[in-house]
Design a protein around this motif. Sequence first.
Motif, short mmCIF file in Angstrom:
data_model
loop_
_atom_site.label_atom_id
_atom_site.label_comp_id
_atom_site.label_asym_id
_atom_site.label_seq_id
_atom_site.Cartn_x
_atom_site.Cartn_y
_atom_site.Cartn_z
N GLY A 59 0.79 -1.23 0.00
CA GLY A 59 0.00 0.00 0.00
C GLY A 59 0.82 1.28 0.00
N GLN A 60 2.11 1.16 -0.30
CA GLN A 60 2.99 2.31 -0.21
C GLN A 60 3.18 3.01 -1.56
OE1 GLN A 60 3.97 2.90 3.10
NE2 GLN A 60 2.57 1.17 3.33
N LYS A 61 3.50 4.28 -1.48
CA LYS A 61 3.75 5.08 -2.67
C LYS A 61 5.23 4.97 -3.03
CE LYS A 61 3.29 9.78 -4.50
NZ LYS A 61 2.90 11.19 -4.18
N PRO A 62 5.56 4.59 -4.28
CA PRO A 62 6.96 4.43 -4.66
C PRO A 62 7.67 5.78 -4.74
CG PRO A 62 5.56 4.24 -6.58
CD PRO A 62 4.64 4.31 -5.38
N LEU A 79 16.01 0.11 0.15
CA LEU A 79 15.48 -0.31 1.44
C LEU A 79 15.58 0.81 2.47
CD1 LEU A 79 16.72 -4.00 1.88
CD2 LEU A 79 14.42 -3.21 1.34
N ASN A 80 16.70 1.52 2.47
CA ASN A 80 16.87 2.64 3.40
C ASN A 80 15.83 3.72 3.14
OD1 ASN A 80 19.05 1.47 4.72
ND2 ASN A 80 20.56 2.43 3.38
N TRP A 81 15.58 4.00 1.86
CA TRP A 81 14.56 4.98 1.51
C TRP A 81 13.19 4.49 1.98
CZ3 TRP A 81 10.02 4.69 -1.11
CH2 TRP A 81 9.39 5.89 -1.43
N ALA A 82 12.92 3.20 1.77
CA ALA A 82 11.63 2.63 2.14
C ALA A 82 11.41 2.69 3.65
CB ALA A 82 11.53 1.20 1.65
N VAL A 83 12.44 2.45 4.45
CA VAL A 83 12.31 2.51 5.90
C VAL A 83 11.86 3.92 6.32
CG1 VAL A 83 13.60 2.51 8.07
CG2 VAL A 83 13.95 0.67 6.41
N ASN A 128 10.20 6.12 4.57
CA ASN A 128 8.94 6.59 3.99
C ASN A 128 7.75 5.65 4.22
OD1 ASN A 128 9.57 9.13 2.10
ND2 ASN A 128 11.32 7.73 2.03
N PHE A 129 7.99 4.55 4.86
CA PHE A 129 6.95 3.54 5.07
C PHE A 129 5.85 4.06 6.01
CE2 PHE A 129 5.30 -0.20 7.38
CZ PHE A 129 4.83 -0.94 6.31
N GLU A 130 4.57 3.79 5.65
CA GLU A 130 3.43 4.19 6.47
C GLU A 130 2.57 2.94 6.77
OE1 GLU A 130 1.59 8.18 5.47
OE2 GLU A 130 2.59 7.72 3.57
N LEU A 131 2.61 2.51 8.00
CA LEU A 131 1.90 1.29 8.39
C LEU A 131 0.41 1.36 8.10
CD1 LEU A 131 2.02 -1.48 9.84
CD2 LEU A 131 1.66 -0.25 12.00
N ASN A 132 -0.20 2.53 8.29
CA ASN A 132 -1.65 2.65 8.13
C ASN A 132 -2.11 2.55 6.67
OD1 ASN A 132 -0.77 5.11 7.22
ND2 ASN A 132 -2.04 6.35 8.60
N LYS A 133 -1.19 2.47 5.74
CA LYS A 133 -1.55 2.34 4.32
C LYS A 133 -1.74 0.88 3.90
CE LYS A 133 -1.09 6.79 3.41
NZ LYS A 133 -2.27 7.63 3.11
N ILE A 134 -1.36 -0.06 4.77
CA ILE A 134 -1.44 -1.47 4.41
C ILE A 134 -2.91 -1.91 4.33
CG2 ILE A 134 -0.88 -3.83 5.12
CD1 ILE A 134 1.62 -2.80 6.42
N SER A 135 -3.23 -2.62 3.27
CA SER A 135 -4.60 -3.10 3.06
C SER A 135 -4.84 -4.41 3.82
CB SER A 135 -4.84 -3.34 1.57
OG SER A 135 -6.07 -3.99 1.35
N LYS A 136 -6.12 -4.68 4.13
CA LYS A 136 -6.50 -5.95 4.72
C LYS A 136 -6.85 -6.98 3.65
CE LYS A 136 -8.65 -3.65 8.71
NZ LYS A 136 -9.92 -3.50 9.47
#
Length: 301
Positions: free
Chosen positions: A256-259, A272-276, A278-286
Motif C-alpha cells: 500500500g505504499q507510494k513508490p 530499502l533505506n529509503w523505504a524505511v 517513507n513507510f506508512e503502516l496505516n496504508k497497508i490493506s487488509k
Amino acid sequence: MTQKWVGRFAPTPSGPLHFGSLVAALGSYLIARQRQGQWLLRIEDIDPPREMPGAAQDILSTLEAFGFEWDGPVTYQSQRTAAYEQALDLLHSKSLVYQCDCSRKIVIERNDGVYDKYCRNRDLIDIGDSAIRIKFDPTFAKFNDEIFGHCEFNQQVFCQDFVVRRRDGLFAYQLAVVVDDIDFGINHIVRGADILDSTPRQNFLYHCFDKSAPSYFHLPLVTDESGHKYSKSKFFPAVEPAKACEWILKAYIHLGQKPPETDQIDKPDELLNWAVSNFELNKISKQPIAYPTDRGGEITT
C-alpha cells in the motif's frame, strides 16, 4: 522502560524465495527498522519432506542480494530439537497434552476431518506410533491484530485439540514457532495473512508456557487472478536478484505504499533505506491483492 522491538522473518526452505515471501520479508523488515528494532532470521527446516535441497542457502543468498541485513546469526529449527523436547516435557508435566493414535482418514470418517477429542481420556501410552495433541482452550479464539483489528476464529475446525508432535516424530509448526519466538525474545510478529488462523493456537501455547503473546501484524496475501495464494506450491518463479530493485518496489507497492518519485535509486540497500524512512503502516490493506502473470508465471504490473 520501553521494550525494544524484536521482529523476525522465518521462511521454510521448500523452494527459492518467491514474491509472497518477499512481501513478508519486506514488511517485517521495514516495520522493525523504522522502530530501530532488531530483525532476526530463522530458517524453519523442521519438516524434511517439504524441504528442497539447497533452498535454505538460496534464500539467504537472495536476501543478501536484495540488501536485507539481519541481526545476529541465522537460526535453524533443525538444530533446536532439544528445546522442543524440553517444551513438550513441560506441557506433559502440566497434563496439557495426550497421545492420539487416530489417523487422518479416521478423523475424516468420524467427524468430517475435525478432531473430536476422541483420545483425550483414553490415557494411551506412547509406543512410537501416535501423535501428541494439546487440550486447546476455545477462549483463545479471539485476539487483536494490528492491521486486521479484532479477529475471532471460533469455528469448530479452529478450536480442536491440535497436534504438537506428529506421528512421524517431527515437531509440529505451532509448537516449534512459539518455542523459538519465546527463546529469542520475539515480541512483534509480522507475517502473511495466510497464518492469521494459527494465531489462536499460538497464543494458547504462550499461555501454557506462562509467557506473554507478541503483537501481531498480518500482511495482505499475494494471489493470482484466480484468487490462489502466490506461493512455491503454485510453482510461481523465484524473485531474481538481478532485478532486486524492481521486485522490492513491487512488494512495497503491494503493502500500500507510494513508490519514490525518482528512478535514481538503483541499489537494493539504498532502496530499502529509503523505504524505511517513507513507510506508512496505516496504508497497508487488509484485502488480498491479485496480480496478473505472463505465460512464464512472472508477475506483471
